[in-house]
Design a protein around this motif. Structure first.
Motif, PDB file in Angstrom:
ATOM      1  N   LEU A 157      43.756  -6.164  46.365  1.00 40.01           N
ATOM      2  CA  LEU A 157      42.352  -5.358  46.610  1.00 40.01           C
ATOM      3  C   LEU A 157      42.493  -3.649  47.396  1.00 40.01           C
ATOM      4  N   ALA A 158      42.944  -3.951  48.554  1.00 37.88           N
ATOM      5  CA  ALA A 158      42.801  -2.692  49.142  1.00 37.88           C
ATOM      6  C   ALA A 158      43.500  -1.592  48.409  1.00 37.88           C
ATOM      7  N   ASP A 159      45.193  -2.067  47.751  1.00 38.85           N
ATOM      8  CA  ASP A 159      45.697  -1.226  46.639  1.00 38.85           C
ATOM      9  C   ASP A 159      45.217  -0.794  45.275  1.00 38.85           C
ATOM     10  N   ALA A 160      44.177  -2.122  44.964  1.00 39.27           N
ATOM     11  CA  ALA A 160      43.384  -1.694  43.911  1.00 39.27           C
ATOM     12  C   ALA A 160      43.251  -0.341  44.031  1.00 39.27           C
ATOM     13  N   ILE A 161      41.770  -0.466  45.065  1.00 42.09           N
ATOM     14  CA  ILE A 161      40.836   0.720  44.714  1.00 42.09           C
ATOM     15  C   ILE A 161      41.599   2.143  45.188  1.00 42.09           C
ATOM     16  N   ALA A 162      42.735   1.451  46.245  1.00 44.03           N
ATOM     17  CA  ALA A 162      43.374   2.737  46.093  1.00 44.03           C
ATOM     18  C   ALA A 162      43.875   3.300  45.415  1.00 44.03           C
ATOM     19  N   ARG A 163      44.108   3.142  44.723  1.00 44.92           N
ATOM     20  CA  ARG A 163      44.914   3.669  42.848  1.00 44.92           C
ATOM     21  C   ARG A 163      43.760   4.233  42.305  1.00 44.92           C
ATOM     22  N   ARG A 164      42.760   3.703  42.388  1.00 42.98           N
ATOM     23  CA  ARG A 164      41.945   4.564  41.519  1.00 42.98           C
ATOM     24  C   ARG A 164      41.784   5.655  42.661  1.00 42.98           C
ATOM     25  N   GLY A 165      41.978   6.431  43.364  1.00 43.84           N
ATOM     26  CA  GLY A 165      42.011   7.617  43.873  1.00 43.84           C
ATOM     27  C   GLY A 165      40.950   7.326  45.197  1.00 43.84           C
ATOM     28  N   ASP A 166      40.988   6.424  45.539  1.00 45.92           N
ATOM     29  CA  ASP A 166      39.607   6.099  47.280  1.00 45.92           C
ATOM     30  C   ASP A 166      40.527   5.629  48.161  1.00 45.92           C
ATOM     31  N   ARG A 167      40.260   6.139  49.200  1.00 47.40           N
ATOM     32  CA  ARG A 167      41.023   5.525  50.715  1.00 47.40           C
ATOM     33  C   ARG A 167      40.571   4.787  51.220  1.00 47.40           C
ATOM     34  N   VAL A 168      41.438   3.795  51.218  1.00 49.36           N
ATOM     35  CA  VAL A 168      40.831   2.584  52.352  1.00 49.36           C
ATOM     36  C   VAL A 168      41.552   2.682  53.577  1.00 49.36           C
TER      37      VAL A 168
END
Length: 423
Positions: A157-168
């Motif tokens: 989940l963290a990787d998927a959010i980050a791949r959208r360009g959003d910092r997690v």
């Protein structure tokens, strides 16, 4: 549903059984209005009642609620008889005392087991007054039983959010078995700042503000960022496998907000430029997880297998959260992720689990919005068992590569969209 009388436990061995039964009665709203507080310990039970009630009334009520070990008089002192060897008269006695006084309601705190047994246990915790600082989103991964894939899905989940360009900001809050910490620390990756450091800095704050913790975290954590995921491991060194020196409940002191930990994590994320905090929690009914799970502003993500212990432990956790910290209209919807089943296997247990979880999460809503509301309850998500996944690679890079190749995040698409800020 009519109120059901709760019977006393079959055996009352010690003050612990007395304490537990009184807490159950309070949570079920079966205390009289005049009973304010009870404190049990090894050497006695003290009841605090309203000045309008009499000690005799209090002792009579207590005797009615303890059917096995009844109250009696012994050498001029009122006592509760505890269980002894069957067939012998009990000489094991718990002294009772009753004090009449007007009490201010004690502060309720986000713990599974609160400090005092009070009548207010039947009411929810105070709801937070405002959103998290910077409108940061916080989500927490929880499993009642280990091995369900909580950490695996958290990484995906963290990787998927980050791949959208959003910092997690990804926090390993499992202080007993920190899986993310092991992955991140593989191959001698440097760790300058961990979750235990954050807790210690918050604990040492004299004015109840998180300034030092946020300042130091913001200085060191950017060095622990990989592909837009800022990792906060549980601790700096894995040589120490002892229990944590500090626990989140140690932060619950009078000068601090009862939601001090989650609000401080949001402030840290805001300083780091991360709009999402994802927390990997300890399993079970752990006080290590309580201050986070019991904040209704946190999106609760329950990862469970369909086995009885995993499923029904999860359902009981959801039920208890709904009683203590129900979801209001502005709070994020909780969601269940069902795992550890095969695509070609029997689907009846899976569909049954999905129905039970959906209904339980719906009942987490505050009673005033359960009926006649357009509130959306998220459907459970299905993550089919894949043979390659249970044995996660040692390093972070290999683990991320695996969850990408196995498309784990595709089962979490609705969560990614809810947690990733709009572009």
């Amino acid at each position: 549903m009519p109120e059901q009388e709760i019977k006393a436990p079959e055996h009352i061995y010690t003050w612990v059984d007395v304490d537990a039964h009184l807490a159950t009665l309070a949570a079920d709203k079966q205390w009289p209005d005049w009973l304010h507080e009870c404190d049990a310990f090894w050497d006695g039970l003290e009841m605090r009642i309203s000045p309008q009630a009499s000690p005799q009334e209090a002792l009579s009520w207590l005797g009615d609620k303890f059917e096995v070990g009844s109250t009696t008089s012994h050498e001029g002192e009122t006592v509760l008889r505890l269980d002894d060897v069957p067939g012998q008269p009990s000489a094991r006695l718990l002294p009772l005392s009753v004090r009449q006084r007007t009490l201010e309601p004690p502060r309720r705190e986000p713990r599974w087991r609160e400090r005092h047994i009070v009548r207010g246990l039947g009411e929810p915790l105070p709801h937070p007054e405002s959103p998290f600082p910077g409108n940061v989103r916080i989500a927490a991964m929880h499993s009642f039983k280990g091995g369900a894939g909580r950490t695996l899905h958290g990484v995906a989940l963290a990787d998927a959010i980050a791949r959208r360009g959003d910092r997690v900001l990804l926090v390993d809050a499992d202080l007993e078995a920190p899986g993310i910490t092991w992955m991140f620390s593989a191959h001698s990756r440097r760790v300058d700042f961990g979750y235990e450091d954050f807790l210690a800095l918050l604990h040492s704050s004299e004015d109840g503000r998180p300034d030092d913790a946020v300042k130091l975290g913001a200085a060191y954590l950017p060095n622990q960022m990989i592909d837009n995921v800022i990792v906060m491991p549980a601790r700096r060194s894995l040589r120490d496998i002892a229990p944590p020196r500090l626990e989140p409940t140690d932060l619950l002191t009078p000068e601090r907000s009862i939601y001090y930990l989650t609000e401080s994590l949001a402030a840290l994320a805001d300083r780091l430029g991360a709009r999402t905090v994802l927390i990997d929690l300890s399993t079970g009914s752990s006080e290590l997880a309580a201050p986070i799970l019991l904040d209704p502003r946190v999106q609760r993500i329950f990862v469970t297998a369909v086995s009885d212990q995993s499923l029904y432990g999860t359902l009981r956790t959801i039920q208890e959260l709904g009683r203590r910290a129900p979801t209001r209209t502005d709070d994020p919807a909780s969601v269940a992720v069902i795992t550890r089943f095969r695509q070609d296997g029997r689907w009846e247990p899976v569909t049954k689990a999905a129905t039970l979880l959906r209904d339980a999460i719906t009942r987490m809503l505050e009673p005033s919005i359960q009926e006649g509301s357009d509130r959306v309850t998220l459907e459970p998500l299905f993550s089919v068992f894949q043979g390659q996944l249970p044995a996660l690679p040692a390093s972070w890079e290999e683990a991320v590569d695996l969850v990408r190749r196995r498309h784990v995040a595709e089962t979490l698409t609705s969560l990614v969209e809810r947690l990733a800020p709009p572009s």
